[in-house]
Scaffold this motif. Structure first.
Motif, PDB file in Angstrom:
ATOM      1  N   ILE A  56       0.917  -1.153  -0.008  1.00 44.42           N
ATOM      2  CA  ILE A  56      -0.129   0.004  -0.022  1.00 44.42           C
ATOM      3  C   ILE A  56       0.709   1.196   0.131  1.00 44.42           C
ATOM      4  CG2 ILE A  56      -1.753   1.411   1.224  1.00 44.42           C
ATOM      5  CD1 ILE A  56      -2.809  -1.530   2.153  1.00 44.42           C
ATOM      6  N   LEU A  57       1.874   1.359   0.728  1.00 43.23           N
ATOM      7  CA  LEU A  57       2.848   2.459   0.756  1.00 43.23           C
ATOM      8  C   LEU A  57       3.524   2.530  -0.632  1.00 43.23           C
ATOM      9  CD1 LEU A  57       4.184   4.675   2.418  1.00 43.23           C
ATOM     10  CD2 LEU A  57       6.009   3.102   3.074  1.00 43.23           C
ATOM     11  N   GLN A  58       3.937   1.688  -1.018  1.00 40.89           N
ATOM     12  CA  GLN A  58       4.543   1.741  -2.354  1.00 40.89           C
ATOM     13  C   GLN A  58       3.315   2.209  -3.419  1.00 40.89           C
ATOM     14  OE1 GLN A  58       7.208  -2.421  -1.984  1.00 40.89           O
ATOM     15  NE2 GLN A  58       7.256  -1.278  -4.019  1.00 40.89           N
ATOM     16  N   THR A  59       2.354   2.049  -3.420  1.00 40.99           N
ATOM     17  CA  THR A  59       1.272   2.327  -4.473  1.00 40.99           C
ATOM     18  C   THR A  59       1.106   3.883  -4.208  1.00 40.99           C
ATOM     19  OG1 THR A  59       0.212   0.321  -4.383  1.00 40.99           O
ATOM     20  CG2 THR A  59      -0.942   2.077  -5.177  1.00 40.99           C
ATOM     21  N   ILE A  60       0.902   4.263  -2.752  1.00 43.30           N
ATOM     22  CA  ILE A  60       0.731   5.561  -2.496  1.00 43.30           C
ATOM     23  C   ILE A  60       1.910   6.364  -3.219  1.00 43.30           C
ATOM     24  CG2 ILE A  60       0.906   7.475  -0.585  1.00 43.30           C
ATOM     25  CD1 ILE A  60      -0.695   5.231   0.892  1.00 43.30           C
ATOM     26  N   LEU A  61       3.051   6.128  -2.893  1.00 42.19           N
ATOM     27  CA  LEU A  61       4.325   6.851  -3.372  1.00 42.19           C
ATOM     28  C   LEU A  61       4.514   6.674  -4.792  1.00 42.19           C
ATOM     29  CD1 LEU A  61       6.848   5.491  -0.762  1.00 42.19           C
ATOM     30  CD2 LEU A  61       6.080   7.688  -0.792  1.00 42.19           C
ATOM     31  N   LEU A  62       4.347   5.766  -5.520  1.00 39.34           N
ATOM     32  CA  LEU A  62       4.152   5.569  -6.870  1.00 39.34           C
ATOM     33  C   LEU A  62       3.061   6.521  -7.410  1.00 39.34           C
ATOM     34  CD1 LEU A  62       5.233   1.818  -7.623  1.00 39.34           C
ATOM     35  CD2 LEU A  62       6.779   4.100  -7.924  1.00 39.34           C
ATOM     36  N   ASP A  63       1.959   6.571  -7.107  1.00 37.78           N
ATOM     37  CA  ASP A  63       0.792   7.331  -7.391  1.00 37.78           C
ATOM     38  C   ASP A  63       1.461   8.707  -7.586  1.00 37.78           C
ATOM     39  OD1 ASP A  63      -2.174   7.301  -8.185  1.00 37.78           O
ATOM     40  OD2 ASP A  63      -2.262   8.409  -6.567  1.00 37.78           O
ATOM     41  N   GLY A  65       4.249   9.729  -8.132  1.00 39.76           N
ATOM     42  CA  GLY A  65       5.475   9.844  -8.824  1.00 39.76           C
ATOM     43  C   GLY A  65       6.663   9.130  -8.769  1.00 39.76           C
ATOM     44  N   ALA A  66       7.521   8.888  -9.651  1.00 42.02           N
ATOM     45  CA  ALA A  66       8.615   8.190  -9.471  1.00 42.02           C
ATOM     46  C   ALA A  66       9.514   8.572  -8.615  1.00 42.02           C
ATOM     47  CB  ALA A  66       9.170   7.757 -10.776  1.00 42.02           C
ATOM     48  N   ASP A  67       9.661   9.880  -8.294  1.00 45.72           N
ATOM     49  CA  ASP A  67      10.583  10.452  -7.652  1.00 45.72           C
ATOM     50  C   ASP A  67      10.048  10.856  -6.183  1.00 45.72           C
ATOM     51  OD1 ASP A  67       8.937  12.660  -8.299  1.00 45.72           O
ATOM     52  OD2 ASP A  67      10.384  14.172  -8.629  1.00 45.72           O
ATOM     53  N   SER A  68       9.111   9.988  -5.794  1.00 40.64           N
ATOM     54  CA  SER A  68       8.592  10.207  -4.483  1.00 40.64           C
ATOM     55  C   SER A  68       9.464   9.539  -3.490  1.00 40.64           C
ATOM     56  CB  SER A  68       6.976   9.639  -4.314  1.00 40.64           C
ATOM     57  OG  SER A  68       6.327  10.291  -5.093  1.00 40.64           O
ATOM     58  N   LEU A  69       9.732  10.326  -2.133  1.00 41.07           N
ATOM     59  CA  LEU A  69      10.625   9.653  -1.093  1.00 41.07           C
ATOM     60  C   LEU A  69       9.852   9.892   0.124  1.00 41.07           C
ATOM     61  CD1 LEU A  69      14.176  11.243  -2.244  1.00 41.07           C
ATOM     62  CD2 LEU A  69      13.301   8.670  -2.303  1.00 41.07           C
ATOM     63  N   VAL A  70       9.962   8.841   0.965  1.00 44.04           N
ATOM     64  CA  VAL A  70       9.244   9.136   2.218  1.00 44.04           C
ATOM     65  C   VAL A  70      10.431   9.165   3.591  1.00 44.04           C
ATOM     66  CG1 VAL A  70       9.172   6.358   2.612  1.00 44.04           C
ATOM     67  CG2 VAL A  70       7.686   8.142   3.744  1.00 44.04           C
ATOM     68  N   PHE A  71       9.947   9.991   4.725  1.00 41.16           N
ATOM     69  CA  PHE A  71      10.844   9.934   5.611  1.00 41.16           C
ATOM     70  C   PHE A  71      10.214   9.476   6.844  1.00 41.16           C
ATOM     71  CE2 PHE A  71      11.803  12.755   9.415  1.00 41.16           C
ATOM     72  CZ  PHE A  71      12.962  12.483   9.359  1.00 41.16           C
ATOM     73  N   SER A  72      10.774   9.183   7.606  1.00 37.67           N
ATOM     74  CA  SER A  72      10.146   8.505   8.990  1.00 37.67           C
ATOM     75  C   SER A  72      11.255   8.799  10.055  1.00 37.67           C
ATOM     76  CB  SER A  72       9.607   7.268   9.168  1.00 37.67           C
ATOM     77  OG  SER A  72       8.939   7.041  10.232  1.00 37.67           O
ATOM     78  N   LEU A  80       7.166  -1.951  10.187  1.00 35.07           N
ATOM     79  CA  LEU A  80       6.058  -2.586   9.359  1.00 35.07           C
ATOM     80  C   LEU A  80       6.160  -2.357   7.958  1.00 35.07           C
ATOM     81  CD1 LEU A  80       3.334  -0.678  11.696  1.00 35.07           C
ATOM     82  CD2 LEU A  80       3.885  -3.194  11.704  1.00 35.07           C
ATOM     83  N   PHE A  81       7.125  -1.605   7.394  1.00 36.54           N
ATOM     84  CA  PHE A  81       7.446  -1.341   6.155  1.00 36.54           C
ATOM     85  C   PHE A  81       8.763  -1.943   5.669  1.00 36.54           C
ATOM     86  CE2 PHE A  81       4.295   1.547   7.690  1.00 36.54           C
ATOM     87  CZ  PHE A  81       3.215   1.660   6.891  1.00 36.54           C
ATOM     88  N   SER A  82       9.234  -2.782   6.221  1.00 32.99           N
ATOM     89  CA  SER A  82      10.727  -3.362   6.005  1.00 32.99           C
ATOM     90  C   SER A  82      10.831  -4.008   4.644  1.00 32.99           C
ATOM     91  CB  SER A  82      11.217  -4.265   7.057  1.00 32.99           C
ATOM     92  OG  SER A  82      10.247  -5.373   7.227  1.00 32.99           O
ATOM     93  N   ALA A  83       9.663  -4.368   4.117  1.00 29.66           N
ATOM     94  CA  ALA A  83       9.631  -5.037   2.844  1.00 29.66           C
ATOM     95  C   ALA A  83       9.763  -4.044   1.739  1.00 29.66           C
ATOM     96  CB  ALA A  83       8.462  -6.046   2.598  1.00 29.66           C
ATOM     97  N   VAL A  84       9.272  -2.838   1.975  1.00 27.25           N
ATOM     98  CA  VAL A  84       9.499  -1.533   0.955  1.00 27.25           C
ATOM     99  C   VAL A  84      10.931  -1.452   0.745  1.00 27.25           C
ATOM    100  CG1 VAL A  84       9.095   0.639   0.358  1.00 27.25           C
ATOM    101  CG2 VAL A  84       7.454  -0.731   1.919  1.00 27.25           C
ATOM    102  N   PRO A  85      11.297  -1.419  -0.692  1.00 31.96           N
ATOM    103  CA  PRO A  85      12.690  -1.224  -0.934  1.00 31.96           C
ATOM    104  C   PRO A  85      13.191  -0.026  -0.350  1.00 31.96           C
ATOM    105  CG  PRO A  85      11.382  -1.943  -2.885  1.00 31.96           C
ATOM    106  CD  PRO A  85      10.629  -1.601  -1.750  1.00 31.96           C
ATOM    107  N   HIS A  86      14.759   0.108  -0.093  1.00 30.64           N
ATOM    108  CA  HIS A  86      15.131   0.995   0.658  1.00 30.64           C
ATOM    109  C   HIS A  86      15.428   2.453  -0.277  1.00 30.64           C
ATOM    110  CE1 HIS A  86      17.104   1.660   4.284  1.00 30.64           C
ATOM    111  NE2 HIS A  86      18.230   2.186   3.991  1.00 30.64           N
ATOM    112  N   THR A  87      15.246   2.467  -1.428  1.00 27.47           N
ATOM    113  CA  THR A  87      15.241   3.197  -2.290  1.00 27.47           C
ATOM    114  C   THR A  87      14.055   4.482  -2.015  1.00 27.47           C
ATOM    115  OG1 THR A  87      14.440   2.024  -4.130  1.00 27.47           O
ATOM    116  CG2 THR A  87      16.824   2.195  -4.177  1.00 27.47           C
TER     117      THR A  87
END
Length: 200
Positions: A56-63, A65-72, A80-87
């Motif tokens: 779900i997080l990856q879908t939100i980010l890609l929706d 744009g490809a240059d989306s980045l998340v900070f936490s 909880l999001f360890s399966a999300v690629p580090h990039t």
């Protein structure tokens, strides 16, 4: 997209001010919260199983744009999001397009989210990235802001957090420079999880 199917089903016809009128309302507070939150432009996604969170997080980010980045800066939430690629992640909150966090409470009567220094540090809401991804549990829904503040006081008697902020706006103001929004609206995705322990 499949994650859109998880959006809360069933539109409510009443306006937010008519939907929930306090603890004596016949409408359950979880429904009242979701109704008011969505009517203000919040994006609600009910999560049946935490294993769904990374996709779900990856879908939100890609929706966005490809240059989306998340900070936490919350290690428990990040786990909880360890399966999300580090990039998809950045350590620089200034280059982040999304802020991944939890919150203190969800307030039903106004469809708002209560944060404190435990999530924000000493930042103001208008210093956060424009997009918030908030992970919360059903047990965090309370009827009123008074209930939320009381719960926060009970939880943190020994080390009470400061910088308590309520996010009430999830869309740009209709009128330019509206003082009601104070330039701190944020596009907000709420990922709401079931929990069995309602005494947390």
């Amino acid at each position: 997209m499949k994650w859109l199917e998880k959006l809360f089903k069933g539109a409510f016809s009443e306006a937010p001010s008519e939907v929930y009128e306090g603890k004596n309302s016949d409408l359950p507070i979880d429904e009242a919260f979701v109704n008011n939150f969505k009517n203000k432009g919040g994006i609600f996604i009910y999560i049946e199983n935490p294993i769904e969170l990374p996709n779900i997080l990856q879908t939100i980010l890609l929706d966005k744009g490809a240059d989306s980045l998340v900070f936490s800066h919350n290690e428990q939430i990040e786990a909880l999001f360890s399966a999300v690629p580090h990039t998809f992640f950045t350590d620089d909150d200034q280059e982040a397009t999304h802020f991944l966090t939890d919150c203190e409470y969800l307030v039903a009567e106004e469809g708002s989210l209560l944060f404190s220094s435990r999530q924000l540090g000493q930042k103001h809401l208008d210093e956060l990235p424009q997009n918030l991804v908030v992970v919360a549990k059903i047990s965090q829904i309370v009827a009123t802001l008074f209930d939320a503040m009381g719960g926060l006081n009970r939880q943190t008697q020994q080390n009470r957090p400061n910088n308590i902020r309520t996010l009430r706006a999830f869309l740009p103001p209709k009128e330019k420079d509206s003082i009601l929004y104070e330039n701190c609206y944020r596009t907000t995705y709420l990922l709401l999880l079931e929990d069995l322990n309602t005494n947390e």
